[in-house]
Design a protein around this motif. Sequence first.
Motif, mmCIF file in Angstrom:
data_model
loop_
_atom_site.group_PDB
_atom_site.id
_atom_site.type_symbol
_atom_site.label_atom_id
_atom_site.label_comp_id
_atom_site.label_asym_id
_atom_site.label_seq_id
_atom_site.Cartn_x
_atom_site.Cartn_y
_atom_site.Cartn_z
ATOM 1 N N GLU A 45 0.832 -1.200 0.000
ATOM 2 C CA GLU A 45 0.000 0.000 0.000
ATOM 3 C C GLU A 45 0.875 1.262 0.000
ATOM 4 N N TYR A 46 1.914 1.239 0.825
ATOM 5 C CA TYR A 46 2.775 2.433 0.925
ATOM 6 C C TYR A 46 3.530 2.683 -0.383
ATOM 7 N N LEU A 47 4.089 1.614 -0.956
ATOM 8 C CA LEU A 47 4.835 1.789 -2.210
ATOM 9 C C LEU A 47 3.931 2.344 -3.313
ATOM 10 N N CYS A 48 2.710 1.823 -3.362
ATOM 11 C CA CYS A 48 1.771 2.325 -4.374
ATOM 12 C C CYS A 48 1.458 3.804 -4.112
ATOM 13 N N GLU A 49 1.283 4.114 -2.826
ATOM 14 C CA GLU A 49 0.934 5.491 -2.452
ATOM 15 C C GLU A 49 2.020 6.478 -2.863
ATOM 16 N N VAL A 50 3.294 6.095 -2.652
ATOM 17 C CA VAL A 50 4.369 7.067 -2.910
ATOM 18 C C VAL A 50 4.995 6.948 -4.296
ATOM 19 N N LEU A 51 4.878 5.766 -4.935
ATOM 20 C CA LEU A 51 5.601 5.601 -6.203
ATOM 21 C C LEU A 51 4.734 5.385 -7.433
ATOM 22 N N ASP A 52 3.471 5.012 -7.230
ATOM 23 C CA ASP A 52 2.675 4.645 -8.407
ATOM 24 C C ASP A 52 2.099 5.881 -9.091
ATOM 25 N N SER A 53 2.133 5.828 -10.404
ATOM 26 C CA SER A 53 1.606 6.964 -11.144
ATOM 27 C C SER A 53 0.107 6.805 -11.421
ATOM 28 N N GLY A 54 -0.485 5.704 -10.920
ATOM 29 C CA GLY A 54 -1.936 5.589 -11.062
ATOM 30 C C GLY A 54 -2.475 4.242 -11.481
ATOM 31 N N ASP A 55 -1.647 3.401 -12.110
ATOM 32 C CA ASP A 55 -2.182 2.149 -12.649
ATOM 33 C C ASP A 55 -2.333 1.045 -11.609
ATOM 34 N N LEU A 56 -1.371 0.969 -10.687
ATOM 35 C CA LEU A 56 -1.325 -0.175 -9.773
ATOM 36 C C LEU A 56 -2.119 0.040 -8.498
ATOM 37 N N TYR A 57 -2.303 1.287 -8.146
ATOM 38 C CA TYR A 57 -2.965 1.656 -6.895
ATOM 39 C C TYR A 57 -4.428 2.003 -7.167
ATOM 40 N N ARG A 58 -5.237 1.926 -6.120
ATOM 41 C CA ARG A 58 -6.582 2.497 -6.163
ATOM 42 C C ARG A 58 -6.687 3.326 -4.890
ATOM 43 N N ALA A 59 -6.429 4.613 -5.027
ATOM 44 C CA ALA A 59 -6.374 5.529 -3.882
ATOM 45 C C ALA A 59 -7.757 5.750 -3.280
ATOM 46 N N PRO A 60 -7.809 6.251 -2.006
ATOM 47 C CA PRO A 60 -9.124 6.578 -1.438
ATOM 48 C C PRO A 60 -9.902 7.461 -2.400
ATOM 49 N N GLY A 61 -11.169 7.123 -2.579
ATOM 50 C CA GLY A 61 -12.005 7.890 -3.512
ATOM 51 C C GLY A 61 -12.157 7.207 -4.854
ATOM 52 N N ASP A 62 -11.215 6.306 -5.173
ATOM 53 C CA ASP A 62 -11.312 5.571 -6.442
ATOM 54 C C ASP A 62 -12.507 4.606 -6.359
ATOM 55 N N PRO A 63 -13.287 4.471 -7.437
ATOM 56 C CA PRO A 63 -14.426 3.550 -7.400
ATOM 57 C C PRO A 63 -14.038 2.100 -7.076
ATOM 58 N N GLU A 64 -12.796 1.727 -7.381
ATOM 59 C CA GLU A 64 -12.364 0.347 -7.097
ATOM 60 C C GLU A 64 -11.570 0.230 -5.784
ATOM 61 N N ARG A 65 -11.596 1.297 -4.987
ATOM 62 C CA ARG A 65 -10.831 1.301 -3.730
ATOM 63 C C ARG A 65 -11.197 0.106 -2.821
ATOM 64 N N MET A 66 -12.506 -0.100 -2.643
ATOM 65 C CA MET A 66 -12.966 -1.151 -1.741
ATOM 66 C C MET A 66 -12.461 -2.529 -2.181
ATOM 67 N N GLU A 67 -12.610 -2.792 -3.466
ATOM 68 C CA GLU A 67 -12.191 -4.105 -3.982
ATOM 69 C C GLU A 67 -10.659 -4.251 -3.919
ATOM 70 N N TRP A 68 -9.968 -3.129 -4.177
ATOM 71 C CA TRP A 68 -8.495 -3.161 -4.130
ATOM 72 C C TRP A 68 -8.052 -3.602 -2.739
ATOM 73 N N LEU A 69 -8.650 -3.004 -1.701
ATOM 74 C CA LEU A 69 -8.306 -3.368 -0.318
ATOM 75 C C LEU A 69 -8.689 -4.815 -0.019
ATOM 76 N N GLN A 70 -9.856 -5.206 -0.490
ATOM 77 C CA GLN A 70 -10.306 -6.576 -0.237
ATOM 78 C C GLN A 70 -9.308 -7.603 -0.766
ATOM 79 N N TRP A 71 -8.888 -7.437 -2.026
ATOM 80 C CA TRP A 71 -7.978 -8.428 -2.611
ATOM 81 C C TRP A 71 -6.581 -8.318 -2.028
ATOM 82 N N LEU A 72 -6.182 -7.104 -1.662
ATOM 83 C CA LEU A 72 -4.880 -6.937 -1.010
ATOM 84 C C LEU A 72 -4.811 -7.820 0.238
ATOM 85 N N HIS A 73 -5.876 -7.819 1.019
ATOM 86 C CA HIS A 73 -5.885 -8.594 2.267
ATOM 87 C C HIS A 73 -6.252 -10.060 2.025
ATOM 88 N N TYR A 74 -7.002 -10.310 0.969
ATOM 89 C CA TYR A 74 -7.320 -11.703 0.615
ATOM 90 C C TYR A 74 -6.024 -12.465 0.295
#
Length: 203
Positions: free
Chosen positions: A57-86
């Motif tokens: 999560e941190y690497l995506c937050e500080v280094l990603d230009s947008g493709d790999l991360y789903r930042a807070p507010g992104d429509p896919e944020r919830m699913e991104w977190l779900q699969w990250l922890h899955y």
Amino acid sequence: MRTLWLLHELGADFELVVHDFGPELRSDTYLAKHPLGRVPALEIDDRVLFETGAITEYLCEVLDSGDLYRAPGDPERMEWLQWLHYAETVAVHGAALTQQHIVIYEDKDRSPLIMKLEARRLEKTLEVLDAHLAGREYLLATFSAVDISVGYSVYVASYFVDLSQFIQVSRWFGTITARESYRRAIPSGSDNYIYKSKRYTCD
Ligand SMILES: N[C@@H](CCC(=O)N[C@@H](CS)C(=O)NCC(=O)O)C(=O)O
């Protein structure tokens, strides 16, 4: 491997320090980085971070230009977190099976019951993934860091279950592991590589 795969995918400038499993991970120097003496630990901005999910999560937050991360507010944020922890849910069964089949040396100390139970529970996690991936190329609308996270767990799972029974997972795994970043992250030709067999079963 998850972190390494992600760092390559992010095109990050980094130095990889490899530690053997064993006393080195229990040295005072390493314990100062990771209090359990486990890998990975990420040294970044003069601080140290452990736990792969947090590192992702941190690497995506500080280094990603947008493709790999789903930042807070992104429509896919919830699913991104779900699969990250899955990914961790899948990984714990892989870790238990690695312990049973590989870390425990003596047959008499292994438990066929635990081996079977963990393999079955691992298969259940893959069934869920298989159903989700039907009609989808990736876990989210486009390739993201959670494909890497779950992909690593499936990579470990492949040593303990027959992946071919999961058609969608196999197709997706083939797609994500065709990426150059994966090829750069998988261990190659190392004597201390943990999985020596193509597949471990207890039957
Ligand atoms: N949930 C942790 C798990 C860390 C972990 O257990 N790492 C394993 C390798 S995958 C390890 O360092 N094992 C060595 C040991 O337990 O001594 C994470 O994702 O960072």
